[in-house]
Design an enzyme around this catalytic site. Sequence first.
Site, PDB file in Angstrom:
ATOM      1  N   HIS A  55       0.840  -1.198   0.000  1.00 51.35           N
ATOM      2  CA  HIS A  55       0.000   0.000   0.000  1.00 51.35           C
ATOM      3  C   HIS A  55       0.873   1.247   0.000  1.00 51.35           C
ATOM      4  CE1 HIS A  55      -3.387  -2.641   1.148  1.00 51.35           C
ATOM      5  NE2 HIS A  55      -4.138  -1.681   0.657  1.00 51.35           N
TER       6      HIS A  55
ATOM      7  N   LYS B 133      -1.020   4.784   4.345  1.00 50.41           N
ATOM      8  CA  LYS B 133      -1.837   3.730   4.948  1.00 50.41           C
ATOM      9  C   LYS B 133      -1.493   3.613   6.426  1.00 50.41           C
ATOM     10  CE  LYS B 133      -4.508  -0.037   4.781  1.00 50.41           C
ATOM     11  NZ  LYS B 133      -5.963   0.107   4.695  1.00 50.41           N
TER      12      LYS B 133
END
Length: 238
Positions: A135, A139
């Site tokens: 990610h 995140k």
Amino acid sequence: MKIALIGYGKMGKAIEEIAVAKGHEIVLKIDAYNLDEFTAENLAKADVAIEFTSPHSAVENIKKCISFGVPVVSGSTGWLKQWDEVKGFVEEHNGALLYASNYSIGVNIFFELNRLLAKMMSAHTGYNVALEEIHHTEKKDAPSGTAITLAEGVMEFVKAKKQWVNHISDNEDDLEIISERIDPAPGTHKIKYHSSIDDIEIIHTAHNRKGFAGGAVLAAEYIVGKRGIFSMKEVLGL
């Protein structure tokens, strides 16, 4: 449909764009700078609230919406240790909550594919299974909620794995989830079954936030007028 956005970051803005394009109206936008507007009076203007905030504020946000009589679609992750508490609160107030760790239609199909593959692989003990997820650096939680959902889907059938861990492990009981944070990755999840003979793997890669946002709007359309606890399985008929 009139929507309250609880959380107006990148995801909130993506949801707004898709919702407005579908003819819906955003009647309230709440972020860290206008929490004083998060009131019963303002929420009363909405048919549904879509909540994408942080693990630290999600539970309170959901409870607040439910207590004010507004159904909630929540995509915040990292708070599920309090799931039973929230579920009980929703039931006590005869409210409606739709939660998913990921609202992408493709990811929810991927969840089902993961469970099907795990069921097929459960009889073949020569394979070791592990997960990887990538990610963007903003995140806030690791592993991702999506990765945890995938891990739970694997462990439902592959009984040799007793718990997931977020690191490399020498314990055969552990299901490894390896998390990377690299910009500008919206989200990649891989499940890999490895043996000395071959590898089997399935991968989902998001190209942008539109899939997540579109699914959240679809979920909001589904939950209006309902009572109870729901997931994307009901929305998509899986």
